[in-house]
Scaffold this active site. Structure first.
Site, PDB file in Angstrom:
ATOM      1  N   ARG A   1      26.836  -9.845  69.925  1.00 41.54           N
ATOM      2  CA  ARG A   1      26.520  -8.419  69.833  1.00 41.54           C
ATOM      3  C   ARG A   1      26.432  -7.840  71.245  1.00 41.54           C
ATOM      4  O   ARG A   1      27.275  -7.063  71.658  1.00 41.54           O
ATOM      5  CB  ARG A   1      25.209  -8.235  69.051  1.00 41.54           C
TER       6      ARG A   1
ATOM      7  N   LYS B   1      10.561  -0.543  68.307  1.00 44.51           N
ATOM      8  CA  LYS B   1      11.702   0.365  68.206  1.00 44.51           C
ATOM      9  C   LYS B   1      11.728   1.042  66.838  1.00 44.51           C
ATOM     10  O   LYS B   1      10.976   0.675  65.934  1.00 44.51           O
ATOM     11  CB  LYS B   1      13.006  -0.403  68.436  1.00 44.51           C
TER      12      LYS B   1
ATOM     13  N   TYR C   1      21.687  14.920  38.849  1.00 45.99           N
ATOM     14  CA  TYR C   1      23.047  15.272  39.226  1.00 45.99           C
ATOM     15  C   TYR C   1      24.071  14.364  38.566  1.00 45.99           C
ATOM     16  O   TYR C   1      23.840  13.160  38.390  1.00 45.99           O
ATOM     17  CB  TYR C   1      23.209  15.171  40.744  1.00 45.99           C
TER      18      TYR C   1
END
Length: 367
Positions: free
Chosen positions: A135, A37, A263
């Site tokens: 789950r 997966k 940044y």
């Protein structure tokens, strides 16, 4: 081979080694399900599956139907189980000869209806039980309901029942894991007695394979172990990470004391420094958690801390003490720079780091 852009190298020789090491822990009759997966844990699911198919792996597992469809489109013929199928994709599952792991009343009832619509007989399905991960999965007291539904149809047939260990890598949770294993064995015994035919059992993930040989049953499922991680240093020593993320130095700067980098001016130089800009950023899978010296890259065999905030397409690193030049190779993780160590230092896990590598990153395969 020179590296001229950000590249993920995938070493199929390492994959062979890992597969053979994990197989060596099993009894000869225990089948091996390879979990491919999430693009093969961030690598290349098709390349991984084709190679494992050549090694005669028994099964593949994917999370979603689209992942299984991609493997079928690439010519993979080995059985593929879909771990988290959604009802909207049940027609495609049957059309592509995929096998769903059904986990509640809605999915069981819905898939039986779709199988009937397609005039299927004994279409292979898998039944997922929840033994503590909480789950996905039926509960232990759902066995009677499942059997009732199965005996009312000839459209489907259970090939296996499965569950998933919650903490098999954590030996301080051994009693919990053993309770999960015991619960699953009890469910399997009742299920097989009531369904009236033999079904396969599988519960072990990679850490289960390595830590609980008594629970290998008929088949095991391995994901992270195939990709080179054993969730324990003593096992990591026997496995080889298959992926190396590399890049190059685009530009080198010399900055003065007090100058800032990146940044939000997140990094301020305490002294004269040399910095290198690397073309990889959070859009490539190196998230902002690795900024501000929580992460590093390797250049010429030395650590170069990431300074300032990670940008979308770039990171900046401190190379003050490294003799290097523009165009030199940079290793983000791979040989000589463990993804485990990098992830842990930033407060995450190797799974998240390696599966985050963006699909825009070039892949090369080492055979």
């Amino acid at each position: 081979m020179g590296i001229y852009e950000t590249t993920l190298e995938i070493d199929l020789r390492a994959l062979t080694h890992n597969f053979q090491f994990l197989k060596s822990k099993l009894q000869p009759k225990t089948k091996f399900m390879a979990v491919v997966k999430a693009f093969g844990y961030g690598s290349d699911a098709i390349e991984i599956a084709k190679h494992l198919e050549s090694l005669e792996v028994d099964y593949f597992a994917v999370a979603y139907t689209s992942e299984g469809m991609a493997l079928r489109d690439a010519g993979i013929e080995t059985p593929i189980m879909v771990l988290h199928p959604l009802p909207i994709h049940f027609d495609e599952i049957i059309e592509r000869c995929l096998e769903p792991s059904l986990y509640n009343a809605k999915t069981l009832k819905g898939f039986i209806e779709v199988a009937k619509k397609h005039a299927q007989k004994d279409y292979p399905i898998h039944i997922k039980f929840n033994t503590g991960l909480n789950r996905l999965g039926f509960w232990e007291n759902d066995v009677e309901y499942i059997i009732e539904k199965l005996k009312a149809t000839s459209s489907v047939k259970v090939l296996s029942i499965l569950s998933h260990l919650a903490a098999s890598e954590d030996l301080t949770e051994r009693s919990f894991t053993q309770h999960q294993i015991g619960t699953f064995k009890k469910i399997a015994s009742e299920f097989e007695r009531k369904v009236g035919y033999e079904v396969k059992m599988h519960q072990c993930n990679t850490s289960g394979i390595l830590n609980y040989p008594e629970a290998h049953f008929d088949m095991v499922r391995s994901g992270i172990g195939l990709y080179g991680f054993g969730n324990d240093p003593k096992f990591d020593d026997h496995l080889r990470p298959i992926a190396s993320l590399k890049s190059v130095i685009s530009q080198i700067h010399t900055i003065e004391p007090g100058e800032t980098v990146g940044y939000n001016r997140a990094y301020k130089a305490p002294y004269f420094q040399r910095t290198a800009t690397i073309p990889v950023g959070h859009a490539d899978g190196i998230s902002r958690i690795y900024g501000n010296e929580k992460g590093w890259v390797m250049i010429k065999g030395k650590k170069a801390p990431i300074i300032g905030n990670v940008c979308m397409d770039m990171i900046m690193v401190n190379i003050t003490d490294i003799d290097c030049k523009e165009g030199d190779e940079v290793v983000i993780f791979g040989k000589g720079s463990s993804a485990n160590a990098l992830a842990e230092n930033a407060g995450t896990i190797s799974y998240e780091l390696i599966t985050s590598v963006s699909q825009r990153v070039k892949r090369t395969v080492l055979r």
